[in-house]
Structure formats: C-alpha cells, structure tokens
Design a protein around this motif. Structure first.
Motif, mmCIF file in Angstrom:
data_model
loop_
_atom_site.group_PDB
_atom_site.id
_atom_site.type_symbol
_atom_site.label_atom_id
_atom_site.label_comp_id
_atom_site.label_asym_id
_atom_site.label_seq_id
_atom_site.Cartn_x
_atom_site.Cartn_y
_atom_site.Cartn_z
ATOM 1 N N VAL A 170 -2.466 76.173 35.463
ATOM 2 C CA VAL A 170 -1.986 75.170 36.407
ATOM 3 C C VAL A 170 -3.112 74.253 36.885
ATOM 4 C CG1 VAL A 170 -1.140 74.899 38.787
ATOM 5 C CG2 VAL A 170 0.144 76.299 37.160
ATOM 6 N N PRO A 171 -4.279 74.787 37.298
ATOM 7 C CA PRO A 171 -5.348 73.871 37.731
ATOM 8 C C PRO A 171 -5.858 72.960 36.624
ATOM 9 C CG PRO A 171 -5.774 76.115 38.466
ATOM 10 C CD PRO A 171 -4.661 76.202 37.487
ATOM 11 N N ARG A 172 -5.711 73.364 35.367
ATOM 12 C CA ARG A 172 -6.190 72.552 34.258
ATOM 13 C C ARG A 172 -5.238 71.400 33.948
ATOM 14 N NH1 ARG A 172 -10.446 74.694 31.337
ATOM 15 N NH2 ARG A 172 -11.537 76.191 32.675
ATOM 16 N N ILE A 173 -3.932 71.617 34.092
ATOM 17 C CA ILE A 173 -2.979 70.564 33.725
ATOM 18 C C ILE A 173 -2.594 69.682 34.915
ATOM 19 C CG2 ILE A 173 -2.051 72.023 31.887
ATOM 20 C CD1 ILE A 173 0.483 72.373 33.583
ATOM 21 N N GLN A 174 -2.775 70.181 36.140
ATOM 22 C CA GLN A 174 -2.333 69.405 37.311
ATOM 23 C C GLN A 174 -2.945 68.007 37.382
ATOM 24 O OE1 GLN A 174 -4.712 69.313 40.354
ATOM 25 N NE2 GLN A 174 -3.469 67.502 40.833
ATOM 26 N N PRO A 175 -4.252 67.842 37.097
ATOM 27 C CA PRO A 175 -4.815 66.489 37.207
ATOM 28 C C PRO A 175 -4.275 65.498 36.171
ATOM 29 C CG PRO A 175 -6.540 68.160 37.310
ATOM 30 C CD PRO A 175 -5.301 68.836 36.839
ATOM 31 N N GLN A 176 -3.734 65.974 35.047
ATOM 32 C CA GLN A 176 -3.323 65.051 33.996
ATOM 33 C C GLN A 176 -1.839 64.726 34.000
ATOM 34 O OE1 GLN A 176 -3.880 68.359 30.625
ATOM 35 N NE2 GLN A 176 -3.038 66.486 29.763
ATOM 36 N N VAL A 177 -1.031 65.524 34.698
ATOM 37 C CA VAL A 177 0.409 65.281 34.678
ATOM 38 C C VAL A 177 0.799 64.322 35.794
ATOM 39 C CG1 VAL A 177 0.797 67.575 33.708
ATOM 40 C CG2 VAL A 177 1.031 67.220 36.188
ATOM 41 N N GLN A 178 1.965 63.687 35.603
ATOM 42 C CA GLN A 178 2.479 62.809 36.658
ATOM 43 C C GLN A 178 3.009 63.631 37.832
ATOM 44 O OE1 GLN A 178 5.588 60.057 35.452
ATOM 45 N NE2 GLN A 178 6.440 60.022 37.520
ATOM 46 N N ARG A 179 3.770 64.678 37.472
ATOM 47 C CA ARG A 179 4.351 65.537 38.498
ATOM 48 C C ARG A 179 4.332 66.973 38.010
ATOM 49 N NH1 ARG A 179 4.422 64.218 43.558
ATOM 50 N NH2 ARG A 179 5.297 65.975 44.693
ATOM 51 N N LEU A 180 3.883 67.868 38.864
ATOM 52 C CA LEU A 180 3.879 69.289 38.546
ATOM 53 C C LEU A 180 4.821 69.999 39.526
ATOM 54 C CD1 LEU A 180 2.602 71.761 37.026
ATOM 55 C CD2 LEU A 180 0.986 71.900 38.929
ATOM 56 N N THR A 181 5.848 70.633 38.975
ATOM 57 C CA THR A 181 6.802 71.362 39.797
ATOM 58 C C THR A 181 6.730 72.832 39.422
ATOM 59 O OG1 THR A 181 8.261 69.433 39.835
ATOM 60 C CG2 THR A 181 9.195 71.538 40.574
ATOM 61 N N LEU A 182 6.252 73.637 40.345
ATOM 62 C CA LEU A 182 6.089 75.061 40.102
ATOM 63 C C LEU A 182 7.262 75.818 40.713
ATOM 64 C CD1 LEU A 182 4.082 77.396 39.163
ATOM 65 C CD2 LEU A 182 3.432 77.501 41.581
ATOM 66 N N PHE A 183 7.993 76.544 39.862
ATOM 67 C CA PHE A 183 9.099 77.362 40.333
ATOM 68 C C PHE A 183 8.579 78.791 40.520
ATOM 69 C CE2 PHE A 183 11.118 73.715 38.460
ATOM 70 C CZ PHE A 183 12.197 73.469 39.300
ATOM 71 N N GLN A 184 8.491 79.171 41.778
ATOM 72 C CA GLN A 184 7.862 80.440 42.149
ATOM 73 C C GLN A 184 8.913 81.408 42.679
ATOM 74 O OE1 GLN A 184 4.214 80.762 44.910
ATOM 75 N NE2 GLN A 184 5.935 81.207 46.273
ATOM 76 N N ARG A 185 8.981 82.598 42.066
ATOM 77 C CA ARG A 185 9.851 83.648 42.603
ATOM 78 C C ARG A 185 9.115 84.422 43.687
ATOM 79 N NH1 ARG A 185 11.713 88.552 38.836
ATOM 80 N NH2 ARG A 185 9.498 89.019 39.163
ATOM 81 N N THR A 186 7.901 84.880 43.352
ATOM 82 C CA THR A 186 7.107 85.668 44.296
ATOM 83 C C THR A 186 5.664 85.192 44.235
ATOM 84 O OG1 THR A 186 8.504 87.581 43.804
ATOM 85 C CG2 THR A 186 6.476 87.991 45.022
ATOM 86 N N PRO A 187 5.057 84.833 45.350
ATOM 87 C CA PRO A 187 3.649 84.406 45.311
ATOM 88 C C PRO A 187 2.734 85.592 45.060
ATOM 89 C CG PRO A 187 4.399 84.533 47.578
ATOM 90 C CD PRO A 187 5.615 84.787 46.715
ATOM 91 N N PRO A 188 1.681 85.396 44.285
ATOM 92 C CA PRO A 188 0.711 86.483 44.066
ATOM 93 C C PRO A 188 -0.353 86.487 45.156
ATOM 94 C CG PRO A 188 0.139 84.605 42.711
ATOM 95 C CD PRO A 188 1.378 84.210 43.461
ATOM 96 N N TRP A 189 -0.924 87.664 45.376
ATOM 97 C CA TRP A 189 -2.124 87.727 46.203
ATOM 98 C C TRP A 189 -3.297 87.224 45.360
ATOM 99 C CZ3 TRP A 189 -2.470 88.072 51.218
ATOM 100 C CH2 TRP A 189 -1.500 88.752 51.960
ATOM 101 N N ILE A 190 -4.073 86.318 45.947
ATOM 102 C CA ILE A 190 -5.187 85.700 45.228
ATOM 103 C C ILE A 190 -6.473 85.924 46.010
ATOM 104 C CG2 ILE A 190 -6.129 83.542 44.317
ATOM 105 C CD1 ILE A 190 -3.258 82.525 44.119
ATOM 106 N N MET A 191 -7.471 86.423 45.310
ATOM 107 C CA MET A 191 -8.792 86.620 45.895
ATOM 108 C C MET A 191 -9.772 85.633 45.262
ATOM 109 S SD MET A 191 -8.462 89.187 48.068
ATOM 110 C CE MET A 191 -9.916 90.230 48.282
ATOM 111 N N PRO A 192 -10.883 85.344 45.926
ATOM 112 C CA PRO A 192 -11.891 84.459 45.315
ATOM 113 C C PRO A 192 -12.391 85.028 43.988
ATOM 114 C CG PRO A 192 -12.339 84.784 47.644
ATOM 115 C CD PRO A 192 -11.257 85.758 47.295
#
Length: 522
Positions: free
Chosen positions: A201-223
């Motif tokens: 997602v971070p790689r394609i987001q800058p190049q697309v016109q619109r990014l729509t993420l369909f999320q069922r459950t958010p993940p826990w994210i650590m640094p």
C-alpha cells in the motif's frame, strides 16, 4: 546479496523425471531446499525435488509485489548452517532473500536434483509396493518416502464477493502481482489488510489517483526497526570468528522473549499495546481515521505487523479506508455495505493464503485411498507437526501447529529437518518399509497442544485470524518456546509409530556424501 556463486540456469532443472526414487520432495522453498541439503549431507543421492514453477524459491519467488520484504530480521531468516554475512538491511527484501536461496542451491549442489514444471497432481500410497505413486505435470514416478515442502503460504486465498465476476477492470492477488499493469493515475481498491497489504500500500499510494482500502479488521502495527547494514559491519560479520553466531543468538533470544507477552506473562501485553497505540497516534492525526485503524482486540490475537509508512499512506489525501464491508462488485465499482459506490479501475487482493485448508491435502491419498482432506475434515492435525496416522512414509514440513507468532519459521524448519532425517536413517538401517504414527499417540499429542493453546492470545484475544480454522480450532501455531519443539523433534522414536518391515530388497547403499561447504547443523 553479494554472492560468490553463479545462479544455476533454468535448463539445469529440466532433466527428465526419474521413474523411481527413494525420496520425493514437493516444493523448493526454504523447506524443500533445506531437506535436499540434509539428504545430501546424509549421503542420500536417490531423491528428487519436484517444483511446479519454472524456478526454485517458493513464496519468495512468487511474492514480487512492491515493497515485499521479511518481517523477521535477516540474520535469523536464513539457515543456521548457511549464514549470509552480506545482508544489506536488517530486514531483507524479497529480491535479496530469493538471491540467497539461489546462492544456497549453487553452494550445496542441489540443482541436479530439482525438476521444475513438475507440479504434483496426485500422490497415492500403494500398500502392496510400500511406495507412493506420484503424478506430476511431467510424468509419473514412485517414491519410498514423500516429503511435502509446499508450506502454508503457497496458494492465495481469494474473497467471495457478490458480483465479482461482473468486474471489468484488472484484478489480481498480491502473490500474483501483475507487473505489466500500470497503476499510475488509476482508482485502485485494495481488499484486505494483512502483511502483504501493509507493505505494498505505501508503495502504490503515491502513484494512484485514488486508493480505497476495504478493511475488515485493522492489524496491530509496531514500528519497523529496519536499517541499512554498513560495509564495516558486514566485514566484521565475514571475518570475526563467532560473530555471526552471536548475532543470530541475540536475535533469536529477543524474538523468543516475545512469547512471554503472548502466552506466559500476559501482564506484559498492556505495555506492548501502549507502544502500538503511541505509534498510531504519532502517525495518524485525524481522529476518524485513527479510530478506524485502531484494533479493538488484544495485541497478538492476529499477526503483529511492522511498518513505518503504512499508516501515513492511509492518511494521505488520495486514500480512503472503508470499514463497513462490501455489498457487491459492479462492472467498474464496488458498493460498500452503507450503499456508497466507489469507482474502481483495479482491484488488488491482499487476502492472504489458504493456511488451514492447504491444497496439498486434496491430492494426497493414504491407506485405503483415504484423501488427506477427508481425514482433516474435522480438524487439521499431525504428529510432531510432521507425520500423519494412516499416511505412511509421508512427512509434512511446516505442518499443523508448527507455525509461529513470535520467531523465525526457519528455526522450526531446521528442527523438522533433523526429525525427518533421523526417520529416513532409521528406516534405511532397520530395513523398514512403512511407518506412520500410532493414532492414539497422535491424538494424545494434539489434545495436549489444544489444551496448551487455550487461554493464549492467539485463541482468546477477541479476533478472527488465519490462525484458527472454520471451527475456531488453532491448527496453525506452536503454543510454546521454539526450543521445546526442537527438543521434541531431536530424535525420531520408532515406538511412537506403526512400523512394517521392508517387503522388497533394500536399495543399494548410497555413495559417501560429497562434503558440503559447511556442515549442516540442525
């Protein structure tokens, strides 16, 4: 990765399929390659590695999506007997890991035993012959022993969405990335928020016109504590005796300690949760988006992911996060559960793999023609995560309850390698024709494993994850420290098995092993 060896040409893998071998290995990922190295170390030459694709590598060959990388530190995500002092980053990327696998093939002389384009379509146990009859896309062969190294991350899982067949745009899974399709300026829908989506997602987001993420459950994210490994550090790892082993041991201990939070000392979990929440708060300023990406279940219930750029990508002006679900797919759009229509040119599935219903089970038949998938209809299980009652001379690498939520799967693979190699040696020395775990022994071990998984965050953390099957049973994870699994697999105990003597003349002893570049230490 800097390599002193040459990658074997594709033609090296196209020799004819042998009609009969002592050992047939399915798959050429880390499991299959590791077993092949172990067989050579033991002096075994009568074996073949069957690979369905046109090159070795398994999941690290197939997953070429933008940003693909490992979330286990590089020096732990490699064989202990084939360390690589030249990793360029603390978390290696897909191209570098695949290059490492190619290097291992050349270094240990595995290429002559690999057959590509040889996908296995059926494997049937012949009781009279005490052999497996294996059908491949390049012919049929028989093998005394069958080792499945396909692993749980080989077959993509696709969502079942109403109207999906009507969609007229491009659609592909992250594990089958279409590099010929240009996403520049497109309206892209991403379905799923697993480990792959976190990276691409971070790689394609800058190049697309619109990014729509369909999320069922958010993940826990650590640094993600990733950094370049400088030339001086690589030089020291190459030249200072014992430094690579010391570094690996330190990483292993750090990863192993995470089990305390997930299992043994749940009081530590709030501290880790606080760190993860701080990470979200620092990267997402919008309170509405922050609420969407903040999990409501215990940290560790699903796989904890590492990223420094995923959340900022979702906070970009051209990104949306939809949490209501999907009502239907239309020719050029997706309608969410609230009835809002989102125009879409391309759909990318980040929906993971078939972990608890592995396709290999559909084509393997044991005693009496019983299909492995039918044996597992009420729950996937094996003995030591490796052998299965009623399926003689079958070994599964990364089998049931050998997955990890806290450390490197390579450690588990090497533990299984030792167990399988001991079994093959004892079978040869004892003129054993068939062996399979006793049903009562297998049942007792799995009841114990399920009891030990009760109360862990993986089972009772308040989420639905790929760790659990359709019945809510955890047939994926090993419930304890990895060194305890290694202790269990250190010796192959024939007393745990139904054993039949060899009914035909044993094979001629294999020639002495060709010395490997470094000894295999598992």
């Amino acid at each position: 990765m800097t390599s002193t060896t040459t990658r074997p040409p594709a033609a090296a893998y196209r020799d004819p399929i042998p009609s009969e071998v002592r050992v047939a290995v399915i798959g050429s990922g880390f499991s299959g390659l590791g077993i092949a190295i172990g067989l050579l170390e033991d002096g075994e030459r009568d074996f073949v590695v069957l690979e369905r694709a046109d090159d070795i590598g398994g999941t690290w060959r197939d997953n070429t999506y933008p940003g693909c990388a490992c979330d286990v530190p590089s020096h732990m995500y490699s064989y202990s007997f084939a360390p690589n002092p030249n990793w360029s980053r603390s978390f290696a990327s897909q191209p570098e890991i695949w290059a490492y696998q190619q290097d291992v093939v050349a270094r240990f002389g595995i290429a002559p035993y690999v057959r590509t384009g040889a996908g296995v379509t059926a494997a049937d146990w012949d009781e009279d012959e005490q052999r497996w009859r294996i059908e491949t896309e390049r012919g049929t062969l028989r093998a005394r022993f069958l080792i499945s190294g396909t692993g749980p991350l080989c077959e993509p899982r696709y969502p079942e969405l109403p109207g999906l067949e009507r969609f007229e745009g491009a659609a592909f899974h992250s594990a089958r990335w279409d590099h010929d399709h240009d996403l520049t300026g497109e309206r892209v829908a991403v379905i799923g928020t697993g480990a792959s989506a976190i990276q691409f997602v971070p790689r394609i987001q800058p190049q697309v016109q619109r990014l729509t993420l369909f999320q069922r459950t958010p993940p826990w994210i650590m640094p993600r504590p990733d950094r370049p490994i400088g030339s001086r550090e690589r030089f020291l790892l190459r030249t200072v005796p014992g430094l690579r082993k010391l570094k690996r041991l330190g990483i292993y201990a750090a990863l192993e300690s995470r089990l305390l939070m997930f299992n043994h000392v749940p009081q530590l979990r709030p501290l880790a949760r606080k760190l993860a929440l701080r990470h979200i708060e620092a990267q997402v300023q919008d309170p509405v988006l922050r609420a969407k990406v903040t999990p409501d279940y215990d940290l560790g219930c699903k796989r904890v992911l590492l990223s420094n750029d995923y959340l900022p990508a979702l906070a970009a002006p051209n990104a949306d996060v939809i949490t209501s679900g999907i009502r239907e797919v239309r020719a050029h759009s997706i309608v969410d559960a609230d009835g809002v229509e989102h125009q879409v040119d391309t759909i990318i599935y980040g929906t993971g793999f078939r972990v608890t219903d592995q396709p290999i089970a559909e084509i393997v038949r044991g005693r009496g023609g019983e299909r492995l998938a039918d044996r597992w209809v009420d729950g996937v299980e094996a003995y030591r995560g490796t052998t299965i009652s009623g399926f003689p001379n079958l070994f599964m690498m990364v089998g049931p309850n050998t997955g990890l939520g806290h450390n490197s799967i390579i450690y588990m693979i090497e533990s299984q390698m030792a167990y399988v190699r001991d079994a093959l040696r004892q079978a040869r020395d004892g003129a054993i024709g068939a062996l399979a775990p006793k049903a009562a022994v297998q049942r007792a071990e799995n009841e114990e494993l399920q009891q030990r998984l009760e109360g862990t965050v993986w089972n009772d953390g308040g989420c639905q994850s790929w760790y659990l099957d359709a019945r809510g049973r955890n047939s994926t994870l090993w419930p304890d420290f990895t060194f305890l699994y290694r202790r269990r697999t250190a010796r192959f105990a024939l007393t745990d098995y139904d054993v039949e003597p060899l009914r035909t003349a044993p094979p001629v002893d294999a020639p002495a092993a060709v010395p490997a570049t470094e000894p295999v230490a598992v």
